[in-house]
Design an enzyme around this catalytic site. Structure first.
Site, PDB file in Angstrom:
ATOM      1  N   GLY A   1       0.794  -1.228   0.000  1.00  0.00           N
ATOM      2  CA  GLY A   1       0.000   0.000   0.000  1.00  0.00           C
ATOM      3  C   GLY A   1       0.823   1.274   0.000  1.00  0.00           C
ATOM      4  O   GLY A   1       2.058   1.255  -0.061  1.00  0.00           O
TER       5      GLY A   1
ATOM      6  N   ASP B   1       0.869  -8.877   1.871  1.00  0.00           N
ATOM      7  CA  ASP B   1      -0.286  -8.082   1.423  1.00  0.00           C
ATOM      8  C   ASP B   1      -1.180  -8.992   0.604  1.00  0.00           C
ATOM      9  O   ASP B   1      -0.694  -9.965   0.007  1.00  0.00           O
ATOM     10  CB  ASP B   1       0.183  -6.880   0.570  1.00  0.00           C
ATOM     11  CG  ASP B   1      -0.867  -5.783   0.476  1.00  0.00           C
ATOM     12  OD1 ASP B   1      -1.971  -6.048  -0.039  1.00  0.00           O
ATOM     13  OD2 ASP B   1      -0.596  -4.662   0.931  1.00  0.00           O
TER      14      ASP B   1
ATOM     15  N   ASP C   1       1.113  12.496  14.663  1.00  0.00           N
ATOM     16  CA  ASP C   1       0.596  13.701  15.328  1.00  0.00           C
ATOM     17  C   ASP C   1       1.738  14.495  15.962  1.00  0.00           C
ATOM     18  O   ASP C   1       1.751  15.734  15.932  1.00  0.00           O
ATOM     19  CB  ASP C   1      -0.436  13.313  16.397  1.00  0.00           C
ATOM     20  CG  ASP C   1      -1.586  12.527  15.796  1.00  0.00           C
ATOM     21  OD1 ASP C   1      -2.075  12.932  14.733  1.00  0.00           O
ATOM     22  OD2 ASP C   1      -1.965  11.495  16.368  1.00  0.00           O
TER      23      ASP C   1
ATOM     24  N   ARG D   1       3.775  16.112  13.160  1.00  0.00           N
ATOM     25  CA  ARG D   1       3.059  17.302  12.665  1.00  0.00           C
ATOM     26  C   ARG D   1       3.192  18.448  13.667  1.00  0.00           C
ATOM     27  O   ARG D   1       3.418  19.598  13.282  1.00  0.00           O
ATOM     28  CB  ARG D   1       1.572  16.979  12.460  1.00  0.00           C
ATOM     29  CG  ARG D   1       1.304  16.196  11.221  1.00  0.00           C
ATOM     30  CD  ARG D   1      -0.197  16.059  10.957  1.00  0.00           C
ATOM     31  NE  ARG D   1      -0.401  15.320   9.734  1.00  0.00           N
ATOM     32  CZ  ARG D   1      -1.213  14.278   9.609  1.00  0.00           C
ATOM     33  NH1 ARG D   1      -1.952  13.876  10.624  1.00  0.00           N
ATOM     34  NH2 ARG D   1      -1.334  13.664   8.446  1.00  0.00           N
TER      35      ARG D   1
ATOM     36  N   HIS E   1      -6.000   9.383  18.244  1.00  0.00           N
ATOM     37  CA  HIS E   1      -5.593   9.772  16.890  1.00  0.00           C
ATOM     38  C   HIS E   1      -6.802  10.091  16.019  1.00  0.00           C
ATOM     39  O   HIS E   1      -7.109   9.393  15.061  1.00  0.00           O
ATOM     40  CB  HIS E   1      -4.719   8.676  16.249  1.00  0.00           C
ATOM     41  CG  HIS E   1      -4.321   9.018  14.839  1.00  0.00           C
ATOM     42  ND1 HIS E   1      -3.480  10.073  14.537  1.00  0.00           N
ATOM     43  CD2 HIS E   1      -4.671   8.489  13.647  1.00  0.00           C
ATOM     44  CE1 HIS E   1      -3.329  10.157  13.237  1.00  0.00           C
ATOM     45  NE2 HIS E   1      -4.050   9.209  12.666  1.00  0.00           N
TER      46      HIS E   1
ATOM     47  N   MET F   1       3.555   9.440   7.024  1.00  0.00           N
ATOM     48  CA  MET F   1       3.226   8.337   7.952  1.00  0.00           C
ATOM     49  C   MET F   1       4.328   7.299   7.951  1.00  0.00           C
ATOM     50  O   MET F   1       4.682   6.752   9.004  1.00  0.00           O
ATOM     51  CB  MET F   1       1.885   7.704   7.558  1.00  0.00           C
ATOM     52  CG  MET F   1       1.476   6.588   8.484  1.00  0.00           C
ATOM     53  SD  MET F   1       1.325   7.155  10.194  1.00  0.00           S
ATOM     54  CE  MET F   1       2.239   5.908  11.077  1.00  0.00           C
TER      55      MET F   1
HETATM   56  N1  LIG Z   1      -1.865   5.953  12.356  1.00  0.00           N
HETATM   57  C1  LIG Z   1      -1.754   6.962  11.512  1.00  0.00           C
HETATM   58  O1  LIG Z   1      -1.298   8.045  11.893  1.00  0.00           O
HETATM   59  C2  LIG Z   1      -2.128   6.795  10.060  1.00  0.00           C
HETATM   60  C3  LIG Z   1      -1.633   7.687   9.104  1.00  0.00           C
HETATM   61  C4  LIG Z   1      -1.955   7.502   7.778  1.00  0.00           C
HETATM   62  C5  LIG Z   1      -2.808   6.444   7.408  1.00  0.00           C
HETATM   63  N2  LIG Z   1      -3.273   5.605   8.349  1.00  0.00           N
HETATM   64  C6  LIG Z   1      -4.123   4.458   7.995  1.00  0.00           C
HETATM   65  O2  LIG Z   1      -3.320   3.408   7.454  1.00  0.00           O
HETATM   66  C7  LIG Z   1      -4.124   2.562   6.622  1.00  0.00           C
HETATM   67  C8  LIG Z   1      -3.400   2.298   5.319  1.00  0.00           C
HETATM   68  O3  LIG Z   1      -3.259   3.478   4.567  1.00  0.00           O
HETATM   69  P1  LIG Z   1      -2.600   3.426   3.099  1.00  0.00           P
HETATM   70  O4  LIG Z   1      -2.569   4.816   2.598  1.00  0.00           O
HETATM   71  O5  LIG Z   1      -1.363   2.638   3.108  1.00  0.00           O
HETATM   72  O6  LIG Z   1      -3.738   2.600   2.290  1.00  0.00           O
HETATM   73  P2  LIG Z   1      -3.571   1.761   0.941  1.00  0.00           P
HETATM   74  O7  LIG Z   1      -4.936   1.414   0.457  1.00  0.00           O
HETATM   75  O8  LIG Z   1      -2.659   2.463   0.021  1.00  0.00           O
HETATM   76  O9  LIG Z   1      -2.833   0.445   1.440  1.00  0.00           O
HETATM   77  C9  LIG Z   1      -3.422  -0.488   2.286  1.00  0.00           C
HETATM   78  C10 LIG Z   1      -2.910  -1.857   1.901  1.00  0.00           C
HETATM   79  O10 LIG Z   1      -3.515  -2.804   2.759  1.00  0.00           O
HETATM   80  C11 LIG Z   1      -3.729  -3.980   1.975  1.00  0.00           C
HETATM   81  N3  LIG Z   1      -4.705  -4.848   2.620  1.00  0.00           N
HETATM   82  C12 LIG Z   1      -6.044  -4.739   2.687  1.00  0.00           C
HETATM   83  N4  LIG Z   1      -6.558  -5.783   3.360  1.00  0.00           N
HETATM   84  C13 LIG Z   1      -5.519  -6.548   3.754  1.00  0.00           C
HETATM   85  C14 LIG Z   1      -5.399  -7.744   4.478  1.00  0.00           C
HETATM   86  N5  LIG Z   1      -6.479  -8.396   4.939  1.00  0.00           N
HETATM   87  N6  LIG Z   1      -4.179  -8.228   4.686  1.00  0.00           N
HETATM   88  C15 LIG Z   1      -3.067  -7.605   4.234  1.00  0.00           C
HETATM   89  N7  LIG Z   1      -3.122  -6.465   3.516  1.00  0.00           N
HETATM   90  C16 LIG Z   1      -4.338  -5.954   3.280  1.00  0.00           C
HETATM   91  C17 LIG Z   1      -4.177  -3.456   0.623  1.00  0.00           C
HETATM   92  O11 LIG Z   1      -4.040  -4.444  -0.389  1.00  0.00           O
HETATM   93  C18 LIG Z   1      -3.241  -2.269   0.450  1.00  0.00           C
HETATM   94  O12 LIG Z   1      -2.067  -2.654  -0.251  1.00  0.00           O
HETATM   95  C19 LIG Z   1      -5.457   3.288   6.477  1.00  0.00           C
HETATM   96  O13 LIG Z   1      -6.405   2.713   7.330  1.00  0.00           O
HETATM   97  C20 LIG Z   1      -5.147   4.707   6.920  1.00  0.00           C
HETATM   98  O14 LIG Z   1      -6.275   5.382   7.395  1.00  0.00           O
HETATM   99  C21 LIG Z   1      -2.956   5.761   9.662  1.00  0.00           C
HETATM  100  O1  LIG Z   2      -6.198  11.368   8.078  1.00  0.00           O
HETATM  101  C1  LIG Z   2      -6.180  10.158   7.855  1.00  0.00           C
HETATM  102  O2  LIG Z   2      -7.196   9.523   7.564  1.00  0.00           O
HETATM  103  C2  LIG Z   2      -4.870   9.416   7.880  1.00  0.00           C
HETATM  104  C3  LIG Z   2      -4.102   9.617   9.134  1.00  0.00           C
HETATM  105  O3  LIG Z   2      -4.818   9.234  10.258  1.00  0.00           O
HETATM  106  C4  LIG Z   2      -3.551  11.007   9.284  1.00  0.00           C
HETATM  107  O4  LIG Z   2      -3.636  11.573  10.378  1.00  0.00           O
HETATM  108  O5  LIG Z   2      -2.997  11.530   8.309  1.00  0.00           O
END
Ligand SMILES: NC(=O)c1ccc[n+]([C@@H]2O[C@H](COP(=O)([O-])OP(=O)(O)OC[C@H]3O[C@@H](n4cnc5c(N)ncnc54)[C@H](O)[C@@H]3O)[C@@H](O)[C@H]2O)c1
Ligand SMILES: O=C(O)C[C@H](O)C(=O)O
Length: 347
Positions: free
Chosen positions: A11, A34, A149, A152, A189, A240
């Site tokens: 992802g 993945d 957070d 940022r 968060h 991230m």
């Molecule tokens: N904690 C934080 O501060 C923070 C920051 C940014 C994003 N996020 C979260 O992180 C997550 C991922 O974001 P992203 O931009 O990488 O999304 P993305 O869609 O680009 O990537 C997610 C990946 O997860 C894979 N996936 C889905 N189901 C799966 C499973 N059962 N097993 C293994 N892999 C699986 C998908 O195939 C994809 O490659 C989101 O939920 C997003 O909201 C959190």
């Molecule tokens: O905002 C989002 O959904 C992704 C992540 O939690 C962030 O803070 O950037």
């Protein structure tokens, strides 16, 4: 050096985070998993002349990916689109988190599990409850990564200081990487649960009226800025991956028995109730119902040794008010995750 498994490696976060982990001197094996086969990413990374040995796994290979892992990092799941809240992701991502944790608890129950997928406030409870359902208390090693957070907060405060007359205090620009001595973040968060804490209180008095409030607002809603700018193509990925790696590095350093001194507060979103100083936190937050909170932790061997509640001793009236506003939402978010697993357990 240890084996790290990254679930969701293909992802937007998974790919740059794979690169950072491949560059890490603390990683001996990097297992990329993945449902979209990460083989190409793994072969590509394996040409880099660092130690970590990359392997890829997909679909039914999860057990192989996890076997022998000391640290498991989870960015698997769907990201937000404009107009959505993180909570809107619960329906899909809670099921993904539960299925992955069912396999983690059976394959590498002692691994430290670091959760990136949203909504963090509810998915960490999903992970902990899944462990509990399998008879294991994982609360000293299952953590939600809230470092973005903090990053940022350091960036936006640094921008403010460099762009305001505060810079005239010294001749050089403020180094944003040193902002961890000036600001930290606790709570959760999402939106108002993200509570920035000014460690150097005089900073607030130096700001013009309204500037402090707009700084807080930008930190709390920084995620929305990226979601809007990406126009439907996801949320923060590079910032991230950087923030996630920063936190993972603390864990790896601690496993390596390296000193974490001088790195400042290290907050993570955790279930604090059974941890050393957990009672102290409940008292300071004046809540018996709250079980999950992002709070500075002390690490030993990659696990939480104790929580550090001293940050709450220095908070201002305004910060107290923000914490008070965050608590009911955090309770609701955590209960949602707990119910998802507990109700299922009754079926
Ligand atoms: N904690 C934080 O501060 C923070 C920051 C940014 C994003 N996020 C979260 O992180 C997550 C991922 O974001 P992203 O931009 O990488 O999304 P993305 O869609 O680009 O990537 C997610 C990946 O997860 C894979 N996936 C889905 N189901 C799966 C499973 N059962 N097993 C293994 N892999 C699986 C998908 O195939 C994809 O490659 C989101 O939920 C997003 O909201 C959190
Ligand atoms: O905002 C989002 O959904 C992704 C992540 O939690 C962030 O803070 O950037």
């Amino acid at each position: 050096m240890v084996k790290v498994a990254l679930l969701g490696a293909s992802g937007g976060i998974g790919q740059p985070l794979s690169l950072l982990l491949k560059l890490s001197p603390y990683v001996s094996k990097l297992a990329l998993y993945d449902i979209v086969d990460p083989q190409g990413i793994s072969v590509d990374l394996s040409h880099i002349n660092t130690t970590a040995e990359c392997t890829s796994y997909s679909k039914d290979d999860l057990v192989d990916a996890l076997r022998g892992s000391r640290v498991v990092v989870i960015p698997a799941g769907v990201p937000r689109k404009p107009g959505m809240t993180r909570d809107d992701l619960f329906k899909i991502n809670a099921g993904i988190m539960r299925n992955l944790c069912e396999c983690i608890v059976k394959t590498c129950p002692n691994a430290t599990v670091l959760i990136i997928s949203n909504p963090v406030n509810s998915l960490v409870p999903v992970a902990i409850e899944t462990f509990k359902k399998n008879g294991i208390d994982g609360s000293n090693r299952i953590m939600g990564i809230t470092t973005l957070d903090l990053v940022r907060a350091e960036t936006f405060l640094g921008d403010y200081m460099n762009n305001s007359r505060v810079t005239t205090v010294g001749s050089n620009q403020f180094d944003k990487r040193r902002m961890h001595k000036v600001i930290s973040v606790i709570g959760g968060h999402s939106g108002h649960t993200i509570v920035p804490i000014m460690l150097l209180k005089p900073m607030v008095y130096m700001m013009k009226p309204g500037q402090y409030d707009s700084l807080i607002n930008r930190i709390q809603f920084g995620g929305d800025e990226v979601v809007k700018a990406k126009q439907g193509k996801g949320s923060a990925t590079y910032s991230m991956a950087y923030s996630g790696y920063k936190f993972i590095e603390y864990i790896l350093k601690s496993i390596q028995r390296e000193s974490l001194e001088g790195l400042g507060y290290i907050p993570a979103y955790i279930n604090f109730t059974k941890l050393t100083n957990g009672n102290d936190l409940s008292k300071k937050l004046n809540s018996n119902e709250l079980e999950y909170f992002s709070i500075p932790i002390n690490l030993t061997n990659g696990r939480i040794e104790s929580i550090d509640t001293t940050i709450l001793d220095k908070i201002s009236e305004k910060e107290k008010e923000m914490v008070g506003k965050a608590i009911p939402e955090l309770i609701t978010n955590a209960k949602k995750g707990q119910r998802f697993i507990r109700n299922e357990a009754k079926l």
